[in-house]
Each structure stands twice: as C-alpha cells, then as structure tokens.
Design a protein around this motif. Structure first.
Motif, PDB file in Angstrom:
ATOM      1  N   ASP A  59       0.828  -1.214   0.000  1.00 10.46           N
ATOM      2  CA  ASP A  59       0.000   0.000   0.000  1.00 10.46           C
ATOM      3  C   ASP A  59       0.861   1.263   0.000  1.00 10.46           C
ATOM      4  OD1 ASP A  59      -2.376  -1.408  -0.131  1.00 10.46           O
ATOM      5  OD2 ASP A  59      -2.680  -1.440   2.040  1.00 10.46           O
ATOM      6  N   SER A 111      -3.452   1.336   5.631  1.00 12.57           N
ATOM      7  CA  SER A 111      -4.047   0.230   4.888  1.00 12.57           C
ATOM      8  C   SER A 111      -5.536   0.114   5.206  1.00 12.57           C
ATOM      9  CB  SER A 111      -3.291  -1.066   5.199  1.00 12.57           C
ATOM     10  OG  SER A 111      -2.045  -1.074   4.519  1.00 12.57           O
ATOM     11  N   ALA A 112      -6.183  -0.882   4.625  1.00 14.31           N
ATOM     12  CA  ALA A 112      -7.632  -1.048   4.804  1.00 14.31           C
ATOM     13  C   ALA A 112      -7.917  -1.771   6.108  1.00 14.31           C
ATOM     14  CB  ALA A 112      -8.209  -1.806   3.607  1.00 14.31           C
ATOM     15  N   CYS A 136     -10.360   2.390  11.605  1.00 16.40           N
ATOM     16  CA  CYS A 136      -9.470   3.422  11.083  1.00 16.40           C
ATOM     17  C   CYS A 136      -9.954   4.782  11.555  1.00 16.40           C
ATOM     18  CB  CYS A 136      -9.439   3.344   9.552  1.00 16.40           C
ATOM     19  SG  CYS A 136      -8.341   4.559   8.820  1.00 16.40           S
ATOM     20  N   ALA A 186      -6.437   2.855  -3.344  1.00 14.92           N
ATOM     21  CA  ALA A 186      -7.325   1.759  -2.936  1.00 14.92           C
ATOM     22  C   ALA A 186      -6.481   0.702  -2.233  1.00 14.92           C
ATOM     23  CB  ALA A 186      -8.034   1.158  -4.155  1.00 14.92           C
ATOM     24  N   THR A 232      -4.923  -2.448  -0.375  1.00 16.53           N
ATOM     25  CA  THR A 232      -5.225  -3.874  -0.558  1.00 16.53           C
ATOM     26  C   THR A 232      -4.809  -4.697   0.665  1.00 16.53           C
ATOM     27  OG1 THR A 232      -3.057  -4.322  -1.528  1.00 16.53           O
ATOM     28  CG2 THR A 232      -4.824  -3.679  -3.046  1.00 16.53           C
ATOM     29  N   SER A 276      -4.389  -5.218   5.100  1.00 25.46           N
ATOM     30  CA  SER A 276      -5.125  -4.977   6.327  1.00 25.46           C
ATOM     31  C   SER A 276      -4.351  -5.570   7.501  1.00 25.46           C
ATOM     32  CB  SER A 276      -6.510  -5.623   6.232  1.00 25.46           C
ATOM     33  OG  SER A 276      -7.074  -5.759   7.521  1.00 25.46           O
TER      34      SER A 276
END
Ligand code: NAI
Length: 267
Positions: free
Chosen positions: A184, A207-208, A212, A225, A227, A229
């Motif tokens: 990321d 990151s996702a 958050c 975007a 990717t 986590s």
C-alpha cells in the motif's frame, strides 16, 4: 507511470530501503541519498551521501531530477535541536533546491503525528486542524505548510503522505488501526508521483484496517485503494498484549507513545 530521474532521500532508512527496491521500475535513474552509508549504487542508481542540513549539498543533490520522494530526516521524537536541522531546515533546503532546479513534484513523508493529539476512535480528515504531538510532529506540520507555500507561490506540486505505522507487520494494538503495509505504501507513492494533477494534497497513509481513524475523502483524486489490512495479526496481538489502562495516553491519543515522549534535558 515513468519518470526520468527520481530522487529518493532517506534511502538508507526502513522505508527508504523498501522504496529503493520498488521505485527503480518507475524511473530511468533512481538517485538515492542519505546521511548514512548507502553501499554501492546498484544498476540504474546514483548514490549520493548528503546531509539535509547542508543547503549547498542539497542544492547539488536536486540538480537534474524530475521528481522527489522525500523520506530523509529524524523519524522519531528527539530534542528540538536535533529535529530542527534535519527536518525543518532540511525540508526548506529541499523545496528551495526544487524551485531553483525546476522540479515539478515532491512526495513528502509526513506523519500521523501532525494530528497525534486527536483521540483514538475519533475520525478526522485532511481538513482537521493540525494537533502535533511532538517536536517531530511539529516539524512535519511545518513540512506540510512548506509544501502548501511552494505550491501557492511557485506551483510546485506536493503530496504529503501522513504515514501511519509502516513496518513489515503491525506490532501493537494501536498499529491495528494505523498500520500501512509496504504494498500500500508503494501504491500511494506511485499514485502521488503519477496522478496528473495533485496540487497540494494531504493523504493519510494507512491500509484497509478494520478500525481506522482517518478519512481520505479529500484525496479521492489519487484513487488510492489499499489492498492490505492489519486484521490477520489481530488475534495474536490481542492475545499477547493486554489492553493498556483506559487513561494511559498511549491508548487515549492517536499519536500513541509520541504524545508522552520527552521532555528532553529535564532530570
Ligand atoms: P528511518 O529513520 O528508518 O529513515 C530516515 C532516514 O533519514 C535514515 O536513514 C536517516 O539516516 C536519514 N536522515 C536522518 N537525518 C538526516 C539528515 N540530516 N540528512 C540526510 N538524511 C538524514 O525512518 P523510516 O521509518 O524509514 O521513515 C521514513 C520517513 O517516513 C521519515 O520521514 C519518517 O518521519 C516518515 N514516517 C515513517 C513512519 C513509519 O511508520 N515508518 C510513520 C510516519 C512517518
């Protein structure tokens, strides 16, 4: 997504070593720099040892580059006297050199410590006023304002990456929220360098992750975007690391331990 010559400062550091590997594919020449030893230049590289506090050396460093990824500097809380030359004067020298040499874009490694005194769980975006948690965080707030000034005054574009915690894996409970994986990170730097118009953008580098604290709506034009986590590490971290007391500043504030580092020089 290709550039003639990219300058990477801080190339001997943790993230510098990661991006040194990954940025070569985006440039004809990657000019790597640090105050610390860089080893022999690899294929497609130029390696230049340079102290960011040295204005003339930074001017020579920037000569001939098309874009800059600026990671160099003090990366943890330190006495102001150490933060000042590396981060504050250093960022100024870099932007001045960029102006003199006609560099169009800089990716600046800012930090979540620019807003470290917001509370964990509170969601902020790039419009939230800075609440620096340390001399280090103050220096990054200065860097972001410098980026803004050089865009408004000279049209030099910047993307300020407010990096959360970028390490191979999250190390503690706070990092379950702040972790930025290296894929990321690379994606963010790539987009920051090659999206056509960025003006002066602030983006949170995270990151996702499930929980958050940062909303990147103001940086939607980057198309970032994530990717990765932190979720795969949650079970182990929560098992091995009991929660801190509810009133522990490390648990209360987004900046974690930085909010309580120092003061220096007092006994
Ligand atoms: P690091 O400390 O491993 O790397 C920083 C590099 O800058 C070092 O190699 C150091 O030798 C160099 N440096 C220090 N003073 C210098 C000077 N006066 N002149 C030239 N070079 C100098 O830090 P890391 O983790 O790689 O971070 C890279 C950047 O990203 C830093 O600007 C840091 O503040 C920022 N950042 C990193 C985060 C992370 O989670 N790794 C979080 C938030 C921000």
């Amino acid at each position: 997504t290709h550039c003639g010559r990219i300058l990477l400062t801080g190339a001997a550091g943790g993230l510098g070593r990661v991006l040194r590997e990954r940025l070569t594919r985006y440039a004809d020449v990657l000019r790597v720099s640090d105050i610390a030893s860089l080893g022999e230049p690899r294929a497609g590289e130029e390696a230049i040892v340079c102290d960011l506090a040295d204005a003339a050396a930074v001017d020579a460093l920037v000569d001939g580059v098309d874009a800059i990824v600026h990671l160099g500097g003090v990366s943890v809380e330190r006495p102001f006297e150490e933060v000042l030359p590396a981060n504050i004067q250093g960022a100024y020298h870099l932007y001045e050199a960029a102006r003199r040499h006609g560099v169009g874009r800089i990716v600046f490694a800012s930090s979540n410590h620019v807003t470290g005194f917001y509370r964990q769980g509170e969601v902020i975006d790039a419009a939230a006023p800075p609440r620096p948690d340390s001399y280090y965080g103050l220096s990054k707030a200065f860097g972001e304002q410098l980026a803004r000034f050089y865009f408004d005054r000279y049209g030099i574009e910047s993307v300020c990456l407010r990096i959360g915690s970028s390490f191979p894996e999250p190390k503690d409970r706070r990092m379950l929220s702040t972790w930025l994986g290296y894929d990321d990170l690379e994606q963010l730097v790539r987009r920051a360098m090659f999206v056509p118009k960025v003006g002066c953008t602030i983006v949170f580098g995270v990151s996702a992750n499930r929980d958050c604290w940062w909303d990147n709506a103001h940086a939607a034009h980057l198309g970032y975007a994530p990717t990765q986590s932190s979720e795969p590490w949650r079970e182990r971290i929560e098992r091995e690391q009991p929660p801190l007391r509810e009133d522990d500043p490390v648990r209360v504030y987004q900046g974690g331990a930085f909010v309580a580092a120092g003061p220096f020089g007092d006994s």
